[in-house]
Design an enzyme around this catalytic site. Sequence first.
Site, PDB file in Angstrom:
ATOM      1  N   THR A  23       0.732  -1.008  -0.012  1.00  0.00           N
ATOM      2  CA  THR A  23       0.061   0.005  -0.071  1.00  0.00           C
ATOM      3  C   THR A  23       0.940   1.184  -0.122  1.00  0.00           C
ATOM      4  OG1 THR A  23      -1.930  -0.842   1.204  1.00  0.00           O
ATOM      5  CG2 THR A  23      -1.784   1.494   1.515  1.00  0.00           C
ATOM      6  N   THR A 102       1.709  -4.137   4.322  1.00  0.00           N
ATOM      7  CA  THR A 102       1.427  -4.641   5.984  1.00  0.00           C
ATOM      8  C   THR A 102       1.067  -6.175   6.040  1.00  0.00           C
ATOM      9  OG1 THR A 102      -0.820  -3.915   5.748  1.00  0.00           O
ATOM     10  CG2 THR A 102       0.820  -2.283   6.557  1.00  0.00           C
ATOM     11  N   ASP A 103       0.127  -6.369   4.799  1.00  0.00           N
ATOM     12  CA  ASP A 103      -0.612  -7.986   4.939  1.00  0.00           C
ATOM     13  C   ASP A 103       0.306  -9.128   5.754  1.00  0.00           C
ATOM     14  OD1 ASP A 103      -3.057  -6.858   4.948  1.00  0.00           O
ATOM     15  OD2 ASP A 103      -3.221  -7.165   2.623  1.00  0.00           O
TER      16      ASP A 103
HETATM   17  C1  SIN Z   1      -0.844  -2.630   2.801  1.00  0.00           C
HETATM   18  O1  SIN Z   1       0.095  -2.743   2.613  1.00  0.00           O
HETATM   19  O2  SIN Z   1      -1.605  -2.511   3.907  1.00  0.00           O
HETATM   20  C2  SIN Z   1      -1.783  -3.715   2.347  1.00  0.00           C
HETATM   21  C3  SIN Z   1      -1.559  -4.253   1.060  1.00  0.00           C
HETATM   22  C4  SIN Z   1      -0.359  -5.074   1.102  1.00  0.00           C
HETATM   23  O3  SIN Z   1      -0.043  -5.641   2.121  1.00  0.00           O
HETATM   24  O4  SIN Z   1       0.654  -5.074   0.043  1.00  0.00           O
END
Ligand code: SIN
Length: 326
Positions: A23, A102-103
């Site tokens: 993200t 983050t995932d």
């Molecule tokens: C995020 O980064 O918060 C969600 C998408 C990802 O993990 O690439």
Amino acid sequence: MANQSGSLTDTLRRVIVLGTGGTIAGRAARPGDNIGYSAAEVGVAELLAGIDAPAGVTLHAEQVAQVDSKDMEFTIWLALALRCEHWLAMDDVAGVVITHGTDTLEETAFFLQSVMAPGKPVVLTCAMRPASALSPDGPQNVRDAIVVAATPGARGVVAVCAGTIHTALDVRKVHPYRLDPFSSGDAGALGYVEEGLVRPVRDWPGGEPTVVLKSPIGAPPRVEIVTSHAGARGAVVDALVRERQAGAPDAVQGLVLAATGNGTLHHDLEAAAMRAQEAGIVVLRATRCGDGRILPKPSDALRDAGGLSPVKARISLMLELLGTVR
Ligand code: SIN
């Protein structure tokens, strides 16, 4: 404890920033849209534009991958480990920052700590809002991660988000939306980044890599996660065993059971897990609980993963099957 003051030395040092997508590199059609974006669109060099490096620190950007981290793959982990090792071997490199979604950030961090346990910092950072947001959180997170990577005495793989430093072992994503989505659970944060200064409250992660990977590294062993829950059945596990007995080329070698509470399993799933273990599949129980650890009992017939979450237990088992556990 190292570097309580958090002050940076004034010698010229480099921080390497490796991009992998997420993200933080996402773009939406409208600035007000924080969820309807495409992840992994903005290059890592562009993410650094406008970020002032701490005094005496120069930045070097390198794009290693460009993915939404839900699609993270073992091959990218290997590429990251190789690039980290390459850069960290250089005397003038203080540390590495990795921009990441983050995932699955906690999985990448755990993998890298397991195979490298670096003596310099490797800092994963991220964002919950895309780069195109009205008020993106990525730039401050990247700035904070660079500060940590440049901090004398810092070491090991850590995650930095929303001003908080987490170890690779403890970090876990606990919220799908808020800007501070990570927790270190019972262990608590390693420290904080405040106005360009690092304030550690625990020691930096040390030790040796937990595995030595055998080279060359081919396809990773397949390790699946199956969850125990009310009404759970053993059918999925039995299907995996049948696949293996039929000699499927990518048959499962390891199985992590996301167990209830202190490592318990629905009796139907447990019976299938015992059949899988008898068929040669390595079975590991990891608790579904967010905090705490499985307390083993002498009567346990299936190994447990201690305090590792199911996704980290899966990585640990993959590495065990792939390499030599220390
Ligand atoms: C995020 O980064 O918060 C969600 C998408 C990802 O993990 O690439």
